[in-house]
Scaffold this motif. Structure first.
Motif, mmCIF file in Angstrom:
data_model
loop_
_atom_site.group_PDB
_atom_site.id
_atom_site.type_symbol
_atom_site.label_atom_id
_atom_site.label_comp_id
_atom_site.label_asym_id
_atom_site.label_seq_id
_atom_site.Cartn_x
_atom_site.Cartn_y
_atom_site.Cartn_z
ATOM 1 N N HIS A 76 2.177 2.806 -35.154
ATOM 2 C CA HIS A 76 3.019 4.195 -35.442
ATOM 3 C C HIS A 76 4.629 4.115 -35.957
ATOM 4 C CE1 HIS A 76 -0.687 5.966 -33.693
ATOM 5 N NE2 HIS A 76 -0.305 5.110 -32.677
ATOM 6 N N TYR A 81 5.241 12.042 -37.626
ATOM 7 C CA TYR A 81 4.133 13.006 -37.739
ATOM 8 C C TYR A 81 4.463 14.359 -37.494
ATOM 9 C CZ TYR A 81 1.787 8.539 -36.895
ATOM 10 O OH TYR A 81 1.320 7.077 -37.050
ATOM 11 N N LEU A 83 3.180 18.349 -36.876
ATOM 12 C CA LEU A 83 2.248 19.036 -35.687
ATOM 13 C C LEU A 83 2.443 20.597 -35.930
ATOM 14 C CD1 LEU A 83 3.776 16.459 -33.913
ATOM 15 C CD2 LEU A 83 1.572 16.914 -32.647
ATOM 16 N N PHE A 100 -2.629 18.178 -35.153
ATOM 17 C CA PHE A 100 -1.788 17.148 -36.061
ATOM 18 C C PHE A 100 -1.849 17.701 -37.429
ATOM 19 C CE2 PHE A 100 -1.238 14.243 -32.664
ATOM 20 C CZ PHE A 100 0.015 13.600 -32.936
ATOM 21 N N SER A 102 -0.374 15.840 -39.793
ATOM 22 C CA SER A 102 -0.332 14.149 -40.516
ATOM 23 C C SER A 102 -1.688 13.775 -39.761
ATOM 24 C CB SER A 102 0.999 13.603 -39.979
ATOM 25 O OG SER A 102 2.059 14.292 -40.397
ATOM 26 N N ILE A 104 -3.799 10.975 -38.064
ATOM 27 C CA ILE A 104 -3.462 9.983 -37.192
ATOM 28 C C ILE A 104 -4.857 9.725 -36.413
ATOM 29 C CG2 ILE A 104 -2.975 11.702 -35.283
ATOM 30 C CD1 ILE A 104 -0.819 9.773 -34.350
ATOM 31 N N VAL A 109 -7.098 12.813 -30.173
ATOM 32 C CA VAL A 109 -7.031 13.709 -31.181
ATOM 33 C C VAL A 109 -8.290 13.697 -31.888
ATOM 34 C CG1 VAL A 109 -5.900 14.077 -33.486
ATOM 35 C CG2 VAL A 109 -4.657 13.196 -31.744
ATOM 36 N N GLY A 114 -7.972 17.332 -36.355
ATOM 37 C CA GLY A 114 -6.441 16.670 -35.944
ATOM 38 C C GLY A 114 -5.980 17.535 -34.561
ATOM 39 N N THR A 160 -3.113 14.065 -44.802
ATOM 40 C CA THR A 160 -3.021 15.117 -43.896
ATOM 41 C C THR A 160 -4.382 15.603 -43.410
ATOM 42 O OG1 THR A 160 -3.098 16.786 -45.600
ATOM 43 C CG2 THR A 160 -0.951 16.211 -44.517
#
Length: 161
Positions: A76, A81, A83, A100, A102, A104, A109, A114, A160
């Motif tokens: 990372h 990121y 949220l 999230f 972004s 990830i 998650v 997300g 995303t």
């Protein structure tokens, strides 16, 4: 039938805090959120996270933006990121819902939506009403460093959910 004091407290959306002298002080939901907003706007706390209202006109202080700078020495590293945080009517009795924006890859998650899974993140799993948005974001950042997440391959930067 009269409401119990517990029902009254839930209806009023309040939090309880103890003063150093041991007194219990009841803090309304919006006061707690205003305190969190002020804390964030003044740049107090960990500079690797950020949070603030999506809409400054949101009088109920419900929808927030959040940001986490990825920790060095992990997959990372150098990523930012984005949220979304939703403090519902039960907040702070219940943790905020965090999602999230972004892309990830983390164990806590949901990979389709997300959404941060409350039962897999220490801060939300062990939630108490004196915690806040900052503790949730810091817990996510700490999880980025955990053995189960630090080396997980990440989606391309900029994607995303």
């Amino acid at each position: 039938q009269p409401a119990t004091s517990n029902q009254f407290l839930q209806q009023r959306k309040i939090t309880m805090q103890r003063t150093p002298s041991g007194e219990t002080v009841i803090v309304p939901r919006n006061f707690k959120l205003l305190e969190e907003l002020e804390h964030s706007e003044k740049g107090l706390g960990d500079m690797a996270i950020s949070y603030g209202l999506v809409d400054s006109g949101d009088t109920f202080l419900t929808n927030w933006n959040g940001g986490i700078l990825g920790p060095p020495g992990t997959q990372h590293d150098s990523r930012f990121y984005e949220l979304r945080i939703h403090c519902g009517e039960r907040y702070p009795a219940a943790p905020p819902d965090v999602r999230f924006v972004s892309r990830i890859n983390m164990a806590c998650v949901d990979q389709k939506t997300g959404v941060v899974l409350h039962n897999k993140l220490p801060a939300t799993r062990n939630w108490n009403r004196n915690m806040g948005i900052e503790q949730v974001l810091l817990s996510i950042r700490t999880e980025m460093c955990s053995d189960s997440n630090r080396r997980l391959r990440q989606p391309a930067d900029g994607l995303t959910f």
